[in-house]
Design an enzyme around this catalytic site. Structure first.
Site: not given
Ligand code: NOJ
Length: 535
Positions: A101, A203, A267, A328-329
Site C-alpha cells: 500500500d 491510497d 484507489e 477494509h473501508d
Molecule cells: C483510504 C484507506 O483505504 C483508508 O483506510 C484510510 O483511512 C484513508 N485512505 C486515509 O488514508
C-alpha cells in the site's frame, strides 16, 4: 489492433490482507508479517496470484497505518525489515506476487518531513505541505471538510497558519505541486521496487492534487442526515483535479523503470467517466483504477447489468477492467447482501471480465462483527459516533479454526472476533464441499484453467428483475454462460432468441454440478450457475 491481455495482473486474482487482523505470530494480539508468512500455503491452496498488504510501515496508528511516519521502514508491531524480506521471498517462491500500500497523499503528523515543515515558516520543508494564512477574520482558508468529520484545516499556533488534512489532523496532506515532494515519493516507490515488490495499491489517488486557488466546494443538494458530514459538499475543488494525471503518469514512469510486470492500482472512488481518465492517455496512468461499483450499487439484477455494461463500454481500448466486492473501508459482502447472495456475488466477482480483488475472510463468508461502543477503535467511527460509520466491524481477526481466538492469536485480539468463529472458519470449510471456501476455490481454479473466463470477451445475454446472465468467450476455447439469480425467490431463465446447451461446472448449490442444461432453466432463489457451453 488485437490487444493481448496476458499480464499476471490481468489474468490473476488479488487478495487483500489487512495485516493487523490476518495472523499473529508473537501473541501480542496484532497480526504481523511472520503470521502472514505462516499462512502463505493457505493462500496458494486457495489459488490466488497476488497478495496486497495494507500499510505495514512505522506509524503512530492514528488511522491504523494509513498515517505513515517512515515510508521505508517496517512497524515493529508487524516485524522487522528481515521479516519483510523473508515474506517477499516466500511469496515469490510460491509463484505469487506481493503488492504494498503506497500512501502518497498524506503523511503522519509525526513524519520528520512534517515535523520540519511545521517548525517554522521558513523551514525548507514548509512548502511540502499545504499551509495557508487564516482569513482576515481568523477563519479557516476555505470551507473544505475532512473525510473523517469536521473541518479539513488545523490551526498551528506556533507558526500562525492552517494546514490542510483531507483525513485526520494527524494526517497532513503533502503538497504535490512541489517538485521536491514528487521526487521524494518517487524515490520511495523505487526503494520498494528495487527490493522486488510487484507493485502498489495507491491510497486515495484522486485526492493527490487540490485546486491551486483553494476555491470553496459547493454544497451537495442531495445530502441526507445519515451520511458522513463530509458528504455535505461536493468535493469538486479538493479532489480529482486535472493535474493529478501528470502525477499519476510520473508514478507510472517509475514503475516502468523496473523489470517485470509491476502493477499500479489506484484507489479511486469516482463515477465511471472520471474513473476512466486514471488509465491515462495511451494507458500510461494506473494499470488498474479500482472499480468500486459493486460496493455501492443496489444489489439487483437490473442495476448490476446496466453498471457492468456501462463500465465495459467506457473502458479505454487497452484498458483492463477490475472488480471489488469489499475492502477494509466497506461493509463485508456477506453482511451487505446476505450469506446466500454472497455466494452469488462470489460467482459474479470471479466470472466477470477483469481482475478480481478478494478481501481476506470474504472467502469464508465472514460478516461484519458488532463491536460494542466502548471497544470502537476506528477514528471514523469515533469522530462521528451518531452515524455508525466505524470500519472496525469489517476488520475483525481472520477465523482460521475453532480453537482459542480462532487460531488468530495466543494473546488478546486487538479487535474482538466474530461470535460464530467456532463454526465459520477456514479449517471447517476446507473439509466441506458445500462451504463458501470451497465455492471460492473452485471458481478461482476454473477461472485459471479456462481462457474464456480469464481473459475472454464479456457479452451480456439477459437481465430482468431477478436474473443476470452473461457469456465469456475466447476463440478456440469453450465458452461459458453465467446465470445468476440475484433474489431469494425461484425464477425461470428462458431467454427469447437464445438457444443453448451445456454442462454446469460450478453452482452455488453444488448438487447441480455436472448436470446438462438447455434452453430453459428453473433456478432456486440465490442460485447461480457457471455453464460450460457445448458448441
Ligand atoms: C483510504 C484507506 O483505504 C483508508 O483506510 C484510510 O483511512 C484513508 N485512505 C486515509 O488514508
Amino acid at each position: 489492433m488485437v490487444t493481448i491481455f496476458d499480464k499476471w495482473w490481468q489474468t490473476g486474482v488479488i487478495y487483500q490482507v489487512y495485516p493487523r487482523s490476518f495472523q499473529d505470530s508473537n501473541g501480542d494480539g496484532i497480526g504481523d508479517l511472520r503470521g502472514i508468512m505462516s499462512r502463505l500455503d493457505y493462500l496458494q491452496w486457495l489459488g490466488i496470484d497476488a497478495v496486497w498488504l495494507s500499510p505495514i510501515y512505522p506509524s503512530p496508528m492514528a488511522d491504523f497505518g494509513y498515517d505513515i511516519a517512515d515510508y521505508t521502514g517496517i512497524h515493529p508491531l508487524f516485524g522487522s525489515m528481515q521479516d519483510f524480506d523473508a515474506l517477499l521471498d516466500e511469496v515469490h517462491k510460491r509463484g505469487m506476487k506481493l503488492l504494498l500500500d503506497l500512501v502518497p497523499n498524506h503523511t503522519s503528523d509525526q513524519h520528520p518531513w512534517f515535523l520540519e515543515s511545521r517548525s517554522s515558516r521558513d523551514n525548507p520543508k514548509r512548502d511540502w505541505y499545504i499551509w495557508h494564512d487564516p482569513l482576515p477574520d481568523g477563519g479557516v482558508p476555505n470551507n473544505w471538510l475532512s473525510v473523517f468529520g469536521g473541518e479539513a484545516w488545523e490551526w498551528d499556533a506556533t507558526t500562525q497558519q492552517y494546514y490542510y488534512h483531507a483525513f485526520l489532523k494527524e494526517q497532513p496532506d503533502l503538497n504535490w505541486r512541489n517538485p521536491a515532494v514528487v521526487a521524494a515519493m518517487l524515490d520511495v516507490m523505487r526503494y520498494w521496487l528495487k527490493k522486488g515488490v510487484d507493485g502498489f495499491r495507491v491510497d486515495v489517488m484522486w485526492h493527490m492534487i487540490k485546486d491551486q486557488q483553494l476555491r470553496n466546494n459547493p454544497v451537495n443538494p442531495d445530502y441526507a442526515q445519515h451520511m458522513p458530514t463530509y458528504s455535505q459538499q461536493l468535493p469538486v475543488y479538493s479532489t480529482d483535479q486535472p493535474e493529478v494525471h501528470d502525477v499519476v503518469r510520473k508514478m507510472r514512469h517509475v514503475m516502468e523503470e523496473f523489470e517485470g510486470d509491476r502493477v499500479m492500482i489506484g484507489e479511486i472512488y469516482l463515477p465511471i467517466q472520471q474513473l476512466m481518465a486514471y488509465y491515462g492517455i495511451d494507458n500510461k496512468g494506473a494499470h488498474l483504477p479500482f472499480n468500486f461499483q459493486l460496493l455501492s450499487l443496489p444489489w439487483d439484477a437490473a442495476s448490476l447489468a446496466v453498471a457492468i455494461d456501462q463500465y465495459e463500454g467506457a473502458l479505454p481500448a487497452q484498458g483492463w477492467p477490475n472488480w471489488v466486492l469489499s475492502n477494509h473501508d466497506q461493509h463485508r459482502i456477506a453482511s451487505r447482501v446476505g450469506q446466500q447472495q454472497a455466494r452469488v456475488a462470489a460467482m459474479l466477482l470471479l466470472t466477470l471480465r477483469g481482475t478480481p480483488t478478494i478481501y481476506y475472510g470474504d472467502e469464508i463468508g465472514m460478516r461484519n462483527v458488532a463491536i460494542p461502543f466502548d471497544e470502537v477503535q476506528d477514528p471514523q467511527g469515533l469522530n462521528m459516533p451518531d452515524k455508525n460509520l466505524s470500519r472496525d466491524p469489517s476488520r475483525t481477526p481472520m477465523q482460521w479454526d475453532k480453537g482459542v481466538n480462532a487460531g488468530f492469536t495466543a494473546g488478546k485480539p486487538w479487535l474482538r472476533l466474530s461470535k460464530t468463529y467456532q463454526r465459520v472458519n477456514v479449517s471447517s470449510q476446507m473439509a466441506d464441499p458445500y462451504s463458501m471456501l470451497s465455492l471460492y476455490r473452485q471458481l478461482i481454479a476454473l477461472r485459471r484453467r479456462e481462457p474464456s473466463l480469464t481473459t475472454g470477451d464479456y457479452t451480456p445475454v439477459f437481465s430482468d428483475n431477478q436474473i443476470l446472465a452473461f457469456m465469456r468467450q475466447q476463440e478456440g476455447h469453450p465458452s461459458f454462460l453465467m446465470v445468476l439469480n440475484l433474489t431469494h425467490l425461484p425464477c425461470y431463465f428462458r431467454p427469447a432468441n437464445f438457444s443453448f446447451r451445456g454442462r454446469i461446472e460450478v453452482a452455488t448449490f453444488p448438487e447441480m454440478e455436472g448436470s446438462i442444461v438447455s434452453d430453459t432453466i428453473s433456478l432456486d432463489g440465490d442460485e447461480g450457475l457457471v455453464i460450460r457451453l457445448e458448441r
